[in-house]
Design a protein around this motif. Sequence first.
Motif, PDB file in Angstrom:
ATOM      1  N   THR A  89       0.841  -1.197   0.000  1.00 20.73           N
ATOM      2  CA  THR A  89       0.000   0.000   0.000  1.00 20.73           C
ATOM      3  C   THR A  89       0.877   1.249   0.000  1.00 20.73           C
ATOM      4  N   GLY A  90       0.543   2.152  -0.898  1.00 17.25           N
ATOM      5  CA  GLY A  90       1.345   3.358  -1.071  1.00 17.25           C
ATOM      6  C   GLY A  90       2.242   3.261  -2.296  1.00 17.25           C
ATOM      7  N   PHE A  91       2.442   2.050  -2.779  1.00 20.68           N
ATOM      8  CA  PHE A  91       3.227   1.823  -3.992  1.00 20.68           C
ATOM      9  C   PHE A  91       2.306   1.371  -5.124  1.00 20.68           C
ATOM     10  N   ALA A  92       1.585   0.286  -4.902  1.00 18.28           N
ATOM     11  CA  ALA A  92       0.686  -0.253  -5.921  1.00 18.28           C
ATOM     12  C   ALA A  92      -0.544   0.631  -6.060  1.00 18.28           C
ATOM     13  N   LYS A  93      -1.075   0.718  -7.285  1.00 20.88           N
ATOM     14  CA  LYS A  93      -2.331   1.452  -7.502  1.00 20.88           C
ATOM     15  C   LYS A  93      -3.481   0.742  -6.813  1.00 20.88           C
ATOM     16  N   LYS A  94      -3.447  -0.596  -6.851  1.00 21.94           N
ATOM     17  CA  LYS A  94      -4.501  -1.411  -6.263  1.00 21.94           C
ATOM     18  C   LYS A  94      -3.912  -2.773  -5.963  1.00 21.94           C
ATOM     19  N   THR A  95      -4.265  -3.329  -4.806  1.00 20.23           N
ATOM     20  CA  THR A  95      -3.834  -4.671  -4.426  1.00 20.23           C
ATOM     21  C   THR A  95      -5.080  -5.481  -4.100  1.00 20.23           C
ATOM     22  N   VAL A  96      -5.171  -6.686  -4.680  1.00 14.82           N
ATOM     23  CA  VAL A  96      -6.321  -7.553  -4.441  1.00 14.82           C
ATOM     24  C   VAL A  96      -5.839  -8.965  -4.153  1.00 14.82           C
TER      25      VAL A  96
END
Length: 168
Positions: A89-96
């Motif tokens: 979080t803070g790097f990736a646009k979205k994590t799922v």
Amino acid sequence: MSDLDIKNKVAGSGLLNFDLSKIVPKGNRIGVDLKDFLFEGLILKEKDFREKVAALDAAKYEDSFVYIYNSADAIVPLWAYFLLTAKLTGFAKKTVYGNRGDLEVLLMHAAIQSHDFSELTGKRVLVKGCSEESIPENAYVELVEKLKPLVKSLMFGEACSNVPIFKN
């Protein structure tokens, strides 16, 4: 105008083409396999797991869409996903959590829900059937739900051969 002049009947029909691929979120897709964080690829040892997550270069996921999955036949506690997601979080646009297909479904859901379809209100709309982008089938289902209250009519396919979906 002579009898030999060519008329573009599609352009004169008042039909608006909508290409769902135009709202596909752009960006790199990267999978993270939890197996790579497990002891011998099989067991989650909390201390080792935390060390491997801490050593992860999260910057390589900058502005990417990330899906976390587990290819190992191992039971992984839910907190492990929390820990890895917190790192990204803070790097990736979205994590799922899930596979690449799950990621695409979620990205298209967000794109459809946030897209402004007001330009299509009261119009005859043709949703393009063929696309260079891979579109999850669920996106078409959501699109119909979103457009039905807005458009005059909805068709699917190409101008030369389309399937009527509904007329208001």
